[in-house]
Design a protein around this motif. Structure first.
Motif, mmCIF file in Angstrom:
data_model
loop_
_atom_site.group_PDB
_atom_site.id
_atom_site.type_symbol
_atom_site.label_atom_id
_atom_site.label_comp_id
_atom_site.label_asym_id
_atom_site.label_seq_id
_atom_site.Cartn_x
_atom_site.Cartn_y
_atom_site.Cartn_z
ATOM 1 N N GLU A 147 0.826 -1.208 0.000
ATOM 2 C CA GLU A 147 0.000 0.000 0.000
ATOM 3 C C GLU A 147 0.862 1.260 0.000
ATOM 4 N N VAL A 148 1.914 1.282 0.785
ATOM 5 C CA VAL A 148 2.750 2.480 0.925
ATOM 6 C C VAL A 148 3.729 2.634 -0.229
ATOM 7 N N MET A 149 4.337 1.526 -0.665
ATOM 8 C CA MET A 149 5.402 1.570 -1.667
ATOM 9 C C MET A 149 4.898 1.365 -3.091
ATOM 10 N N GLY A 150 3.699 0.799 -3.230
ATOM 11 C CA GLY A 150 3.115 0.638 -4.555
ATOM 12 C C GLY A 150 3.659 -0.546 -5.336
ATOM 13 N N GLU A 151 3.685 -0.363 -6.638
ATOM 14 C CA GLU A 151 3.990 -1.437 -7.584
ATOM 15 C C GLU A 151 5.244 -2.250 -7.250
ATOM 16 N N PRO A 152 6.338 -1.633 -6.787
ATOM 17 C CA PRO A 152 7.526 -2.450 -6.496
ATOM 18 C C PRO A 152 7.283 -3.534 -5.441
ATOM 19 N N ARG A 153 6.263 -3.400 -4.647
ATOM 20 C CA ARG A 153 5.984 -4.399 -3.603
ATOM 21 C C ARG A 153 4.797 -5.311 -3.947
ATOM 22 N N ARG A 154 4.183 -5.118 -5.108
ATOM 23 C CA ARG A 154 3.007 -5.915 -5.484
ATOM 24 C C ARG A 154 3.325 -7.402 -5.584
ATOM 25 N N ALA A 155 4.323 -7.765 -6.352
ATOM 26 C CA ALA A 155 4.607 -9.183 -6.607
ATOM 27 C C ALA A 155 4.929 -9.925 -5.311
ATOM 28 N N ALA A 156 5.677 -9.285 -4.427
ATOM 29 C CA ALA A 156 6.028 -9.943 -3.161
ATOM 30 C C ALA A 156 4.781 -10.203 -2.330
ATOM 31 N N PHE A 157 3.861 -9.229 -2.297
ATOM 32 C CA PHE A 157 2.639 -9.431 -1.522
ATOM 33 C C PHE A 157 1.773 -10.514 -2.155
ATOM 34 N N GLU A 158 1.617 -10.469 -3.481
ATOM 35 C CA GLU A 158 0.814 -11.489 -4.161
ATOM 36 C C GLU A 158 1.377 -12.888 -3.893
ATOM 37 N N GLN A 159 2.696 -13.014 -3.945
ATOM 38 C CA GLN A 159 3.327 -14.313 -3.683
ATOM 39 C C GLN A 159 3.095 -14.747 -2.241
ATOM 40 N N ALA A 160 3.203 -13.805 -1.298
ATOM 41 C CA ALA A 160 2.971 -14.126 0.110
ATOM 42 C C ALA A 160 1.539 -14.608 0.327
ATOM 43 N N VAL A 161 0.587 -13.973 -0.338
ATOM 44 C CA VAL A 161 -0.815 -14.385 -0.218
ATOM 45 C C VAL A 161 -0.994 -15.800 -0.759
ATOM 46 N N GLU A 162 -0.451 -16.071 -1.928
ATOM 47 C CA GLU A 162 -0.610 -17.407 -2.515
ATOM 48 C C GLU A 162 0.053 -18.480 -1.653
ATOM 49 N N THR A 163 1.210 -18.175 -1.080
ATOM 50 C CA THR A 163 1.891 -19.117 -0.188
ATOM 51 C C THR A 163 1.039 -19.380 1.051
ATOM 52 N N TYR A 164 0.488 -18.306 1.621
ATOM 53 C CA TYR A 164 -0.359 -18.422 2.804
ATOM 54 C C TYR A 164 -1.591 -19.269 2.490
ATOM 55 N N ILE A 165 -2.202 -19.034 1.342
ATOM 56 C CA ILE A 165 -3.404 -19.789 0.957
ATOM 57 C C ILE A 165 -3.078 -21.275 0.810
ATOM 58 N N ARG A 166 -2.018 -21.594 0.087
ATOM 59 C CA ARG A 166 -1.648 -23.011 -0.080
ATOM 60 C C ARG A 166 -1.386 -23.660 1.274
ATOM 61 N N PHE A 167 -0.663 -22.942 2.132
ATOM 62 C CA PHE A 167 -0.329 -23.430 3.463
ATOM 63 C C PHE A 167 -1.600 -23.759 4.242
ATOM 64 N N TYR A 168 -2.557 -22.822 4.288
ATOM 65 C CA TYR A 168 -3.737 -23.052 5.121
ATOM 66 C C TYR A 168 -4.728 -24.020 4.514
ATOM 67 N N LEU A 169 -4.852 -24.064 3.206
ATOM 68 C CA LEU A 169 -5.754 -25.052 2.622
ATOM 69 C C LEU A 169 -5.218 -26.458 2.881
ATOM 70 N N ALA A 170 -3.907 -26.649 2.774
ATOM 71 C CA ALA A 170 -3.314 -27.961 3.070
ATOM 72 C C ALA A 170 -3.493 -28.304 4.547
ATOM 73 N N HIS A 171 -3.266 -27.321 5.411
ATOM 74 C CA HIS A 171 -3.412 -27.516 6.859
ATOM 75 C C HIS A 171 -4.841 -27.950 7.198
ATOM 76 N N MET A 172 -5.822 -27.234 6.679
ATOM 77 C CA MET A 172 -7.218 -27.579 6.976
ATOM 78 C C MET A 172 -7.577 -28.926 6.371
ATOM 79 N N GLY A 173 -6.989 -29.261 5.224
ATOM 80 C CA GLY A 173 -7.237 -30.560 4.605
ATOM 81 C C GLY A 173 -6.806 -31.711 5.504
ATOM 82 N N VAL A 174 -5.646 -31.575 6.150
ATOM 83 C CA VAL A 174 -5.169 -32.614 7.070
ATOM 84 C C VAL A 174 -6.100 -32.697 8.277
ATOM 85 N N GLU A 175 -6.501 -31.553 8.799
ATOM 86 C CA GLU A 175 -7.417 -31.581 9.947
ATOM 87 C C GLU A 175 -8.710 -32.313 9.586
#
Length: 197
Positions: free
Chosen positions: A105-133
Motif C-alpha cells: 500500500e505504501v510503496m506501490g507497484e515495487p511491492r506488489r509481486a512480493a505481496f501477491e506471492q505471500a498471499v498465494e503461499t499463505y493460501i496453499r499453506f492453510y488449505l493444506a493444513h485444513m485438509g489434514v485436519e
C-alpha cells in the motif's frame, strides 16, 4: 452422532477458505485491470483472518481439541505436533502478510509481486493444513472422543461466533468490519464485483 463443535470447525474452515479465495481473486482482478486493489477491503480481510481463525479457531484446536485426541489416539501424535507447529507458524505468517500489505500500500507497484506471492503461499499453506485436519484429525476425534470430551468442546467452540460462518450476527464492534467485507469483497465471501471473464 453429530457434534456441534465439529460443525463449527468445518463451518469456520469453509469461511476461511472462502475468505482466502476472495483475497486471491481481488489481487488477480486488480492485476488484470492494471490497477491497485482496494486496500481498505484487503486490510479488513487480513484483519479478519488474524482476529478470528488465528486467535480463536486455532487456539481452541491447539489447546482443547488436539490434547484430547493426543490422549485417546496417540498414533496421531506426529500429525498433531505438525499441526500445532503450523498454528504457531500461522501467527508469524499473518504478521508477515500484514507487513507485506502495508508495504504494498505504501510503496506501490515495487511491492506488489512480493505481496501477491505471500498471499498465494499463505493460501496453499492453510488449505493444506485444513485438509489434514478434516481428513485425519476430525475423523479420529469422531471415533475416539467421549461424550464428556464433546460437551467441553461444544461449549468452547460455541463461544467463537464467527459471523462469516452464517451461524451468528456480528457483535456491534465487529459490524463495520463485516459489512465492509461482505459488501465490497468479491464472491465467494462477499457481494462485491468479481469481474470474472
Amino acid at each position: 452422532m453429530r457434534h456441534f463443535s465439529l460443525d463449527v470447525i468445518r463451518d469456520e474452515h469453509q469461511a476461511l477458505a472462502a475468505m482466502l479465495r476472495s483475497l486471491s481473486m481481488m489481487l488477480v482482478q486488480a492485476r488484470r485491470e492494471n490497477a491497485m486493489p482496494d486496500f481498505e477491503v484487503l486490510r479488513a480481510m487480513v484483519f479478519y483472518i488474524d482476529e478470528f481463525p488465528e486467535r480463536l479457531h486455532h487456539t481452541k484446536e491447539s489447546e482443547l481439541l488436539f490434547p484430547k485426541i493426543r490422549a485417546r489416539v496417540p498414533e496421531l501424535g506426529a500429525v498433531l505436533d505438525r499441526l500445532d507447529s503450523e498454528h504457531a507458524q500461522g501467527e508469524r505468517a499473518i504478521r508477515d502478510l500484514e507487513h507485506g500489505l502495508l508495504a504494498f500500500e505504501v510503496m506501490g507497484e515495487p511491492r506488489r509481486a512480493a505481496f501477491e506471492q505471500a498471499v498465494e503461499t499463505y493460501i496453499r499453506f492453510y488449505l493444506a493444513h485444513m485438509g489434514v485436519e478434516e481428513s485425519e484429525v476430525l475423523p479420529a476425534a469422531t471415533r475416539a472422543l467421549t461424550e464428556a470430551d464433546w460437551d467441553e468442546l461444544d461449549a468452547a467452540f460455541a463461544a467463537n461466533q464467527d459471523p462469516l460462518t452464517g451461524r451468528h450476527e456480528a457483535t456491534p464492534d465487529y459490524q463495520p468490519l463485516f459489512r465492509r467485507i461482505l459488501m465490497q469483497a468479491p464472491a465467494p465471501i462477499g457481494l462485491g464485483p468479481s469481474h470474472a471473464h
